[in-house]
Each structure stands twice: as structure tokens, then as C-alpha cells.
Design a protein around this motif. Sequence first.
Motif, PDB file in Angstrom:
ATOM      1  N   LEU A  50     -22.263   3.897  -2.396  1.00 34.20           N
ATOM      2  CA  LEU A  50     -22.203   5.092  -1.547  1.00 34.20           C
ATOM      3  C   LEU A  50     -21.332   4.849  -0.318  1.00 34.20           C
ATOM      4  O   LEU A  50     -20.486   5.684   0.029  1.00 34.20           O
ATOM      5  N   PHE A  51     -21.528   3.704   0.331  1.00 32.31           N
ATOM      6  CA  PHE A  51     -20.715   3.380   1.506  1.00 32.31           C
ATOM      7  C   PHE A  51     -19.228   3.385   1.142  1.00 32.31           C
ATOM      8  O   PHE A  51     -18.402   3.975   1.857  1.00 32.31           O
ATOM      9  N   SER A  52     -18.893   2.744   0.034  1.00 32.83           N
ATOM     10  CA  SER A  52     -17.476   2.659  -0.342  1.00 32.83           C
ATOM     11  C   SER A  52     -16.898   4.033  -0.672  1.00 32.83           C
ATOM     12  O   SER A  52     -15.692   4.255  -0.516  1.00 32.83           O
ATOM     13  N   ASP A  53     -17.753   4.985  -1.074  1.00 32.34           N
ATOM     14  CA  ASP A  53     -17.276   6.317  -1.458  1.00 32.34           C
ATOM     15  C   ASP A  53     -17.129   7.273  -0.283  1.00 32.34           C
ATOM     16  O   ASP A  53     -16.268   8.165  -0.312  1.00 32.34           O
ATOM     17  N   VAL A  54     -17.977   7.139   0.747  1.00 35.19           N
ATOM     18  CA  VAL A  54     -17.982   8.157   1.810  1.00 35.19           C
ATOM     19  C   VAL A  54     -17.515   7.654   3.169  1.00 35.19           C
ATOM     20  O   VAL A  54     -17.239   8.462   4.065  1.00 35.19           O
ATOM     21  N   GLU A 102     -28.871   6.906 -10.418  1.00 38.57           N
ATOM     22  CA  GLU A 102     -28.034   8.107 -10.263  1.00 38.57           C
ATOM     23  C   GLU A 102     -28.673   9.106  -9.305  1.00 38.57           C
ATOM     24  O   GLU A 102     -28.003   9.656  -8.413  1.00 38.57           O
ATOM     25  N   ILE A 103     -29.965   9.364  -9.487  1.00 35.93           N
ATOM     26  CA  ILE A 103     -30.642  10.350  -8.637  1.00 35.93           C
ATOM     27  C   ILE A 103     -30.616   9.903  -7.186  1.00 35.93           C
ATOM     28  O   ILE A 103     -30.305  10.697  -6.279  1.00 35.93           O
ATOM     29  N   ALA A 104     -30.939   8.632  -6.942  1.00 38.64           N
ATOM     30  CA  ALA A 104     -30.955   8.130  -5.566  1.00 38.64           C
ATOM     31  C   ALA A 104     -29.561   8.211  -4.944  1.00 38.64           C
ATOM     32  O   ALA A 104     -29.415   8.592  -3.770  1.00 38.64           O
ATOM     33  N   TYR A 105     -28.541   7.862  -5.728  1.00 30.71           N
ATOM     34  CA  TYR A 105     -27.169   7.943  -5.212  1.00 30.71           C
ATOM     35  C   TYR A 105     -26.832   9.367  -4.810  1.00 30.71           C
ATOM     36  O   TYR A 105     -26.319   9.614  -3.711  1.00 30.71           O
ATOM     37  N   ARG A 106     -27.088  10.334  -5.685  1.00 31.73           N
ATOM     38  CA  ARG A 106     -26.712  11.716  -5.407  1.00 31.73           C
ATOM     39  C   ARG A 106     -27.488  12.276  -4.219  1.00 31.73           C
ATOM     40  O   ARG A 106     -26.929  13.012  -3.390  1.00 31.73           O
ATOM     41  N   ALA A 107     -28.763  11.924  -4.123  1.00 36.37           N
ATOM     42  CA  ALA A 107     -29.560  12.394  -2.982  1.00 36.37           C
ATOM     43  C   ALA A 107     -29.048  11.797  -1.678  1.00 36.37           C
ATOM     44  O   ALA A 107     -28.887  12.505  -0.672  1.00 36.37           O
ATOM     45  N   LEU A 108     -28.775  10.503  -1.686  1.00 37.13           N
ATOM     46  CA  LEU A 108     -28.303   9.860  -0.455  1.00 37.13           C
ATOM     47  C   LEU A 108     -26.874  10.291  -0.112  1.00 37.13           C
ATOM     48  O   LEU A 108     -26.523  10.381   1.069  1.00 37.13           O
ATOM     49  N   TYR A 109     -26.068  10.545  -1.120  1.00 35.27           N
ATOM     50  CA  TYR A 109     -24.721  11.070  -0.875  1.00 35.27           C
ATOM     51  C   TYR A 109     -24.807  12.380  -0.094  1.00 35.27           C
ATOM     52  O   TYR A 109     -24.154  12.559   0.951  1.00 35.27           O
ATOM     53  N   ASP A 110     -25.634  13.299  -0.579  1.00 35.03           N
ATOM     54  CA  ASP A 110     -25.792  14.586   0.112  1.00 35.03           C
ATOM     55  C   ASP A 110     -26.399  14.398   1.498  1.00 35.03           C
ATOM     56  O   ASP A 110     -26.002  15.062   2.465  1.00 35.03           O
ATOM     57  N   ALA A 111     -27.377  13.487   1.608  1.00 37.93           N
ATOM     58  CA  ALA A 111     -28.054  13.274   2.892  1.00 37.93           C
ATOM     59  C   ALA A 111     -27.105  12.714   3.942  1.00 37.93           C
ATOM     60  O   ALA A 111     -27.099  13.159   5.100  1.00 37.93           O
ATOM     61  N   VAL A 112     -26.276  11.757   3.542  1.00 38.37           N
ATOM     62  CA  VAL A 112     -25.342  11.142   4.504  1.00 38.37           C
ATOM     63  C   VAL A 112     -24.318  12.169   4.979  1.00 38.37           C
ATOM     64  O   VAL A 112     -24.046  12.284   6.189  1.00 38.37           O
ATOM     65  N   LEU A 113     -23.760  12.945   4.070  1.00 38.97           N
ATOM     66  CA  LEU A 113     -22.784  13.943   4.476  1.00 38.97           C
ATOM     67  C   LEU A 113     -23.428  15.027   5.353  1.00 38.97           C
ATOM     68  O   LEU A 113     -22.836  15.493   6.329  1.00 38.97           O
ATOM     69  N   ALA A 114     -24.668  15.379   5.019  1.00 41.02           N
ATOM     70  CA  ALA A 114     -25.378  16.371   5.842  1.00 41.02           C
ATOM     71  C   ALA A 114     -25.681  15.817   7.234  1.00 41.02           C
ATOM     72  O   ALA A 114     -25.589  16.556   8.235  1.00 41.02           O
ATOM     73  N   TYR A 115     -26.020  14.548   7.303  1.00 40.96           N
ATOM     74  CA  TYR A 115     -26.304  13.945   8.602  1.00 40.96           C
ATOM     75  C   TYR A 115     -25.084  14.023   9.516  1.00 40.96           C
ATOM     76  O   TYR A 115     -25.188  14.302  10.713  1.00 40.96           O
ATOM     77  N   PHE A 116     -23.914  13.775   8.939  1.00 41.76           N
ATOM     78  CA  PHE A 116     -22.668  13.815   9.736  1.00 41.76           C
ATOM     79  C   PHE A 116     -22.034  15.203   9.771  1.00 41.76           C
ATOM     80  O   PHE A 116     -20.966  15.379  10.345  1.00 41.76           O
ATOM     81  N   LYS A 117     -22.709  16.173   9.121  1.00 44.05           N
ATOM     82  CA  LYS A 117     -22.191  17.555   9.080  1.00 44.05           C
ATOM     83  C   LYS A 117     -20.807  17.610   8.487  1.00 44.05           C
ATOM     84  O   LYS A 117     -19.893  18.314   8.963  1.00 44.05           O
TER      85      LYS A 117
END
Length: 427
Positions: free
Chosen positions: A120-124, A410-425
Motif C-alpha cells: 500500500l505504501f509503495s502504491d500511494v 485483498e480486503i484489508a488492502y482495499r479497505a486501507l487504500y480507501d482509508a489512507v486516501l480519505a484521511y489525506f482527502k
Amino acid sequence: MSEENLGQRLAKLASDMIKIDTSNPPGNTREFVNFLVDYLQLQGFTPDTVELEEGKPNLLVKVGSSSPTLILNGHMDVVPAGDEDKWTEAKPFSGEIKEGRVYGRGATDMKGGLAVITALFSDVAKLIEDRGAGSLMLVASADEEVGGEKGLGGLVRSGLVKGNAAIIAEPSGVDTISMGEKGLCQLRLVVKGRSAHGSMPILGDNAILKAGDALEIVSQVIGIYNSKLELPKELEELLNSSVDVLVDEANKRQLKISREEAEYVLKRVTFNPGVMRCGTKVNVVPDRCDIEVDLRLPPGVKHNGSHSACDALAEMVLDSLEVNLHSQDFEIKVIGSSEPNFTDPNSDIVKVVAQAVEKVVGARPRYRIETGATDGRYLRYAGVPTVVYGPGEPFLAHSYNEYVKVKDLEIAYRALYDAVLAYFKVS
């Protein structure tokens, strides 16, 4: 990226991590850190390493220079594999992938979660940096399985790891978010007696017999303490949810726990004498008994002035022993402690993770407080709102044939991906 490609990528990364033996003790993480450095450098990042104890380096990598700072954390060390013959599905450090599962020691606790947040870090990270939305930090820490003092605990205290919020990818279950944990109070009770020949026990003072009486007194003290304990009203809903989660998880593993038992474990001080060392020979009256007791403290057990909650409990126990057994032949020492800690359920990090989990899983997440300790306490002590969310079933941690489901990665990745982007708006 398709579900299949994402699953394969995460499973491969988790498998590669499992193949590196980071059993603690001894907890050597050098080979694992070298693996992460190579992986992250190939993605264009420049990680740093910090070694607080020889052989146990930690890895830190950060992008961005503005606020807020979000920390992604996971630990690299795992508990020992135990009896290898009991690993009937796969060898403990094989990282074998079969039937939708990745097997091996640490698959659940927590190389599956570490693989998720590393990918996730490497992707976002670049996206967040390019947008000037804030700073993202990945911390792979050592030493968690033996307390974390040379890992995240030391990194936080030294100021090397600090931020506005944190996510730790420990195994929570992909539909569950952990927001706190019970405190720890481990005591060593020394019971003194008088030695004599085993054939003339009347000339001695048997420390083992006194130890039995002492443990009964300790149990009574904890019972009285529990009867007066008041839990924070604002955590009532969270604690009740934690009870539901504990009963449900136990039932899934065919471990029958009643609701009453679960409420005791989560809402009261638990008492477990775990170690007893007494005597030297069968025909000698023992003159000393060392007992180690594990107590877990729920939210609501607070420190008293300069004393920690554990210190206060130790004093209560010692006073009661001296009064009820009319003896000065007891010593108590605190050998491990931590304060109960939790993150405000209304904090931003809880909200964004909860919304992301609901979106990906399709149901409102469950909330829990942990009965055991995680590195999250170090961040919460430093005032950093912290949630634990990651792949894996908590009851599989430290077990034989440990595994993590590829689907859960997969589920954890997708949830955390959305959460991280939402945190940073960031859209």
C-alpha cells in the motif's frame, strides 16, 4: 488492478516475508530489513534503518514534508515455530501458498498485514507527496513479540516516529477494528520460609504451603478490587461490542466462551499465576518460592498520582498478605506493566477506517478492545490516535499451521487504500 493480480501480488509478498525466519528470541531482523530495503528501493524510495539493539534493526521510510502525518506500522518478528512435526499443512518457514491461503509462522501475526501496508505504501506514497496532502510513514519494527522496547517503543520515545494518526496492521479480522487494549501488570511474588530436613517438617516453614495461602489472598484482593471497579461510560458500547466479538471468534474456533466469561475477561482485572519456582530437593523443606502472576487491567483502572495502576495493585496485595498471614516473609516486584489505553471512537482515523471497511466488506465494522498488548500502546501514550486493522484471524496467531487467507489480504488492502486516501482527502 484485478482481484486476481492483487491477490497474487500480496500473497507472493507475504510468502517471501514468511520465508525469512525472524523468530524472537533471538529476534534478528537484519535479513528481513535488507529484503524490505531492496523492495522499497526498487519502488523508488529511500528507507532508513535504526538499530536500537544489535541484530534488531528497524526500518523507516517517509514521504512528504507537510502535515498531517499518518503512520503505517507492522512488526517483523514472530514467535518461535515450536514443534515442527506439528506443522502438518506446511513447514513453518515455507510460505507455501495453497487453496487460497498463505501458510507459515507469522502469516497472521503479522507478515500478512506487513505485506499489505508495504504494498500500500509503495502504491500511494508518491500520490500523497505529489498532491502535497501530507506525509506518509511506513515503520517496520522489531522486538514486538518481547515487548517492543527495542522496536516501536524506542522509536516513539526517541522522537523518530511521530505523527497525527496511525494504523497498525495487526490481525483484527477484516470486518473488525481494534481501538484499544487492556493494561498489563506482571508481578513477582517472593515467599520466604525456613529450611529443614524433609523428615522433620515441623522444624521448618514450608514456603510452598505459604505460597498457596498467598495466592488465595491475591485472588481475594483482585476480587474485591473488581467489585468496586467502574468502567468509563464513554466506552460502554465499545466494551459490549468487544464482548460480542470475543464470543463470536471463540465459537468459530470451537472454543466455547460464555458471554459472562467474555465480560469478565474484558471488563475486569484478570488473575493468572503463570510461573512457580520452589524448593531444591524432595527431602528438604523449601525456604523460598518465587511466583510470577499476570494481571490484565481494563480501561477504568487508572494510575494514582506518581504510582502506576500496577504499582498501586502491588502495594494492595503486599499489605493484604502482611495483614492476613501475619508475616513479613513476602516481597513483591513489578516485572512488567503498561497502562490500559484506547483511541477515541470519534477520532478521524477511526471514522475513515470504519467507512472504508464498511464500503469494502459491505457491512458496518465491529469494534473491539484487545485483551493482550500491541505496539499501539506506545503511540497512544504519545497522544497519537491509533487503530489496529489488518488481515488474519486473531485466534490463529501463534498457532500451529498458522495461515492468512489471500482473500483477506485483498480486503484489508482495499479497505486501507480507501482509508489512507480519505484521511489525506485525496481522490
